[in-house]
Design a protein around this motif. Structure first.
Motif, PDB file in Angstrom:
ATOM      1  N   ASN A 317      12.278  27.665 -55.820  1.00 33.92           N
ATOM      2  CA  ASN A 317      13.910  27.322 -55.868  1.00 33.92           C
ATOM      3  C   ASN A 317      14.451  27.301 -54.612  1.00 33.92           C
ATOM      4  O   ASN A 317      15.740  27.548 -54.473  1.00 33.92           O
ATOM      5  CB  ASN A 317      14.600  28.320 -56.838  1.00 33.92           C
ATOM      6  CG  ASN A 317      14.063  27.818 -58.284  1.00 33.92           C
ATOM      7  OD1 ASN A 317      15.149  27.070 -58.772  1.00 33.92           O
ATOM      8  ND2 ASN A 317      13.422  28.503 -58.842  1.00 33.92           N
ATOM      9  N   PHE A 341      19.805  31.493 -45.175  1.00 29.53           N
ATOM     10  CA  PHE A 341      20.874  31.710 -45.821  1.00 29.53           C
ATOM     11  C   PHE A 341      21.716  32.765 -45.235  1.00 29.53           C
ATOM     12  O   PHE A 341      22.680  33.363 -45.706  1.00 29.53           O
ATOM     13  CB  PHE A 341      20.457  32.166 -47.406  1.00 29.53           C
ATOM     14  CG  PHE A 341      19.719  31.153 -48.071  1.00 29.53           C
ATOM     15  CD1 PHE A 341      20.290  30.063 -48.636  1.00 29.53           C
ATOM     16  CD2 PHE A 341      18.464  31.158 -48.108  1.00 29.53           C
ATOM     17  CE1 PHE A 341      19.589  29.283 -49.574  1.00 29.53           C
ATOM     18  CE2 PHE A 341      17.538  30.226 -48.709  1.00 29.53           C
ATOM     19  CZ  PHE A 341      18.088  29.421 -49.314  1.00 29.53           C
ATOM     20  N   ASP A 350      25.234  41.057 -49.676  1.00 27.87           N
ATOM     21  CA  ASP A 350      25.688  40.470 -50.986  1.00 27.87           C
ATOM     22  C   ASP A 350      24.971  40.720 -52.257  1.00 27.87           C
ATOM     23  O   ASP A 350      25.718  40.926 -53.256  1.00 27.87           O
ATOM     24  CB  ASP A 350      25.452  38.774 -50.648  1.00 27.87           C
ATOM     25  CG  ASP A 350      26.126  38.291 -49.459  1.00 27.87           C
ATOM     26  OD1 ASP A 350      27.244  39.069 -49.282  1.00 27.87           O
ATOM     27  OD2 ASP A 350      25.910  37.364 -49.161  1.00 27.87           O
ATOM     28  N   ASP A 399      17.140  34.314 -61.244  1.00 26.78           N
ATOM     29  CA  ASP A 399      18.185  33.168 -61.175  1.00 26.78           C
ATOM     30  C   ASP A 399      19.481  33.944 -60.702  1.00 26.78           C
ATOM     31  O   ASP A 399      20.293  33.235 -59.923  1.00 26.78           O
ATOM     32  CB  ASP A 399      18.183  32.718 -62.808  1.00 26.78           C
ATOM     33  CG  ASP A 399      17.272  31.626 -62.835  1.00 26.78           C
ATOM     34  OD1 ASP A 399      16.897  30.882 -62.098  1.00 26.78           O
ATOM     35  OD2 ASP A 399      16.933  31.330 -63.991  1.00 26.78           O
ATOM     36  N   SER A 403      21.694  32.688 -57.175  1.00 29.12           N
ATOM     37  CA  SER A 403      22.865  32.427 -57.172  1.00 29.12           C
ATOM     38  C   SER A 403      23.649  33.092 -56.387  1.00 29.12           C
ATOM     39  O   SER A 403      24.743  32.553 -55.706  1.00 29.12           O
ATOM     40  CB  SER A 403      23.674  32.482 -58.824  1.00 29.12           C
ATOM     41  OG  SER A 403      23.613  34.096 -58.888  1.00 29.12           O
ATOM     42  N   LYS A 406      22.140  31.526 -52.667  1.00 32.21           N
ATOM     43  CA  LYS A 406      22.592  30.368 -52.203  1.00 32.21           C
ATOM     44  C   LYS A 406      24.157  30.022 -52.074  1.00 32.21           C
ATOM     45  O   LYS A 406      24.542  29.061 -51.903  1.00 32.21           O
ATOM     46  CB  LYS A 406      22.135  29.514 -53.269  1.00 32.21           C
ATOM     47  CG  LYS A 406      20.645  29.316 -53.044  1.00 32.21           C
ATOM     48  CD  LYS A 406      19.952  28.215 -54.102  1.00 32.21           C
ATOM     49  CE  LYS A 406      18.489  28.090 -53.607  1.00 32.21           C
ATOM     50  NZ  LYS A 406      17.944  27.171 -54.783  1.00 32.21           N
ATOM     51  N   GLY A 407      24.784  31.288 -52.551  1.00 33.61           N
ATOM     52  CA  GLY A 407      26.202  31.346 -52.555  1.00 33.61           C
ATOM     53  C   GLY A 407      27.011  30.633 -53.637  1.00 33.61           C
ATOM     54  O   GLY A 407      28.088  30.132 -53.380  1.00 33.61           O
ATOM     55  N   LYS A 408      26.235  30.439 -54.508  1.00 27.19           N
ATOM     56  CA  LYS A 408      26.698  29.516 -55.875  1.00 27.19           C
ATOM     57  C   LYS A 408      27.682  30.535 -56.664  1.00 27.19           C
ATOM     58  O   LYS A 408      28.436  29.861 -57.314  1.00 27.19           O
ATOM     59  CB  LYS A 408      25.504  29.040 -56.686  1.00 27.19           C
ATOM     60  CG  LYS A 408      24.763  28.008 -55.933  1.00 27.19           C
ATOM     61  CD  LYS A 408      24.022  27.282 -56.943  1.00 27.19           C
ATOM     62  CE  LYS A 408      23.428  26.081 -56.295  1.00 27.19           C
ATOM     63  NZ  LYS A 408      22.162  25.803 -56.849  1.00 27.19           N
ATOM     64  N   ARG A 409      27.525  31.830 -56.673  1.00 30.33           N
ATOM     65  CA  ARG A 409      28.551  32.432 -57.604  1.00 30.33           C
ATOM     66  C   ARG A 409      28.994  33.695 -56.672  1.00 30.33           C
ATOM     67  O   ARG A 409      28.029  34.329 -55.799  1.00 30.33           O
ATOM     68  CB  ARG A 409      27.853  33.039 -58.791  1.00 30.33           C
ATOM     69  CG  ARG A 409      27.457  32.042 -59.730  1.00 30.33           C
ATOM     70  CD  ARG A 409      26.888  32.612 -60.926  1.00 30.33           C
ATOM     71  NE  ARG A 409      27.502  33.420 -61.730  1.00 30.33           N
ATOM     72  CZ  ARG A 409      27.282  34.347 -62.651  1.00 30.33           C
ATOM     73  NH1 ARG A 409      25.857  34.337 -62.947  1.00 30.33           N
ATOM     74  NH2 ARG A 409      27.887  35.142 -63.422  1.00 30.33           N
ATOM     75  N   LYS A 410      30.146  34.252 -56.784  1.00 30.16           N
ATOM     76  CA  LYS A 410      30.531  35.418 -56.172  1.00 30.16           C
ATOM     77  C   LYS A 410      29.629  36.701 -56.462  1.00 30.16           C
ATOM     78  O   LYS A 410      29.445  36.851 -57.933  1.00 30.16           O
ATOM     79  CB  LYS A 410      31.809  35.686 -56.398  1.00 30.16           C
ATOM     80  CG  LYS A 410      32.986  34.738 -55.875  1.00 30.16           C
ATOM     81  CD  LYS A 410      34.345  35.424 -55.946  1.00 30.16           C
ATOM     82  CE  LYS A 410      35.318  34.443 -55.681  1.00 30.16           C
ATOM     83  NZ  LYS A 410      36.574  34.273 -56.432  1.00 30.16           N
TER      84      LYS A 410
END
Ligand code: DSN
Length: 445
Positions: A317, A341, A350, A399, A403, A406-410
């Protein structure tokens, strides 16, 4: 500063909050932390009196109590002897010492003892930048406390391992009194058997720091250093070996050379580096060792499988997991390069904000002066495995991590999912639920 009442109130509250936070709400991926079973925790409570007692004195060549300087020792002596024998049985050796309060203390006593038993004070070690523990290094206790002369193994960055041929040349040229293996960023078995002959040739003692992999060794899932030719295992007792915090040294008193070294190490423990040796943890070490004897193989196998699954999944991924050609790892850890990243510091923070706890880590090729912002993360799977995670659960956890990475979700949104996932895995497997269950299991066996 707060007044005394406020300080005490806040202290108790922080201790309670910590239990809730780390034990109930966070997923732990710190590679150096173990997860104790309810039986091990109960044994620690049952040994509450022992925790306040004193024992100091000499031990014999079997690691049993020989002489103590205080009265009231009759059960304490038995406890120390039995716990030592259980560990000797698990690791198939003739000598052990459990008086060490940590893995660093085990290294202190071993390096000090060996430096007097060996022909000189030179020690070949894995470079700190390549995963050695700070206690092996000239900047840590080996150099700065004991004044040993450090010489580095040659490390192959691509293999993430010691280069056996080039290190053989180093050992032959330096003729050290001590050669060490093992460490803290530890993905693949070190070349102990490959370098044993040259260590013998130069008459060096071989010490192997198994702190991270002791449970995997017990489970037969990692190299057995004593079988491969190491003279001593030094270790903590609370990482993949899921006992209480403490240390251990193991070896075989098989000849005069080893007896000389054991005597010197024992002297380095008492009187040189320990007075009281904190016996309250010893009954719990024995229960943890029993659990490893009975369930260690299954636990170690699943732990390594989970680490490899995470390596593969994160790699597929788009995250740089080191050593894809080597299956990522043969231990409980993987190392990941997240420079694309934002770097190790940012991503570790994070993930902490999402209640996924791990540590940033310097990778061998990073600028070693930039300790605050390495490109790596070290991720350990021993805790989640003991809670029952299998490959599918690991992918689900990955997963959630992806997320965030990759900064896709807070992180604050992911945190809710992490707390929910943790709730599904609130039991400790591969062990006993109580001391009674452990005792009744062995009495029926
Ligand atoms: N520094 C610890 C680790 O995390 O590996 C070992 O003492």
């Amino acid at each position: 500063m707060d007044n005394l009442a406020d300080l005490v109130f806040k202290l108790v509250e922080a201790a309670r909050n910590h239990e809730e936070y780390r034990d109930k709400e966070c997923i732990n991926l710190i590679a150096s932390e173990g997860l104790k079973s309810p039986a091990v925790k109960q044994m620690l409570c049952l040994a509450a009196d022992l925790e306040g007692r004193y024992a100091e004195g000499e031990n014999d060549r079997e690691g049993h109590v020989k002489k103590r300087y205080y009265q009231g020792q009759k059960y304490m002596t038995l406890i120390e002897n039995y716990a030592t024998d259980i560990m000797k049985n698990l690791f198939n050796c003739t000598w052990g010492d459990l008086r060490l309060v940590s893995g660093t203390h085990a290294n202190l006593a071993t390096f000090k003892g060996l430096s007097t038993a060996a022909k000189n004070r030179k020690m070949v070690v894995t470079p700190l930048s390549c995963g050695a523990h700070i206690s092996h290094d000239y900047a840590g206790l080996a150099g700065s406390v004991l004044g040993l002369e450090n010489i580095n193994h040659v490390y192959n960055f691509e293999e993430f391992n010691i280069d056996p041929d080039k290190s053989a040349d180093v050992i032959r040229a330096a003729k050290p009194g001590i050669v060490t293996f093992g460490g803290s960023l530890f993905l693949f078995p070190h070349p102990v058997k490959e370098l044993k002959e040259v260590c013998d040739e130069v008459e060096a003692y071989v010490a192997y720091d198994a702190s991270h992999v002791l449970g995997l060794i017990a489970g037969g899932e990692f190299q057995d250093p004593l079988k491969e030719g190491a003279d001593f295992i030094t270790s903590s007792s609370h990482k993949t070996f899921p006992g209480p915090q403490g240390g251990v040294i193991l070896g075989n008193a098989k000849d005069q050379r080893m007896e000389k070294a054991i005597k010197a190490i024992q002297f380095a423990i008492f009187p040189l580096s320990a007075s009281n040796t904190h016996l309250g943890r010893l009954p719990a070490v024995g229960i943890a060792a029993l659990e490893m004897k009975l369930f260690g193989a299954e636990l170690a196998k699943q732990t390594v499988k989970n680490a490899q699954t995470a390596g593969q999944y994160l790699y597929e991924n788009g995250v740089k997991v080191v050593c894809p050609d080597k299956g990522f790892t043969r231990s409980h850890q993987i190392a990941v390069d997240v420079c694309d990243f934002g770097g190790g510091k940012k991503i570790a923070q994070d993930l902490e904000d999402a209640n996924i706890i791990l540590n940033k880590n310097l990778l061998p090729y990073n600028n070693q002066n930039d300790r605050d912002n390495p490109s790596g993360l070290r991720i350990g799977f021993q805790d989640v495995t003991r809670r029952g995670f299998k490959e599918g659960d690991i992918k689900h956890l990955c997963d959630l991590m992806l997320s965030v990475i990759k900064g896709k979700r807070k992180p604050s949104e992911v945190k809710e999912d992490v707390i929910a996932l943790k709730k599904e895995f609130n039991q400790v497997k591969y062990g006993f639920q109580s001391v009674e269950e452990a005792v009744s299991y062995v009495s029926k066996a």
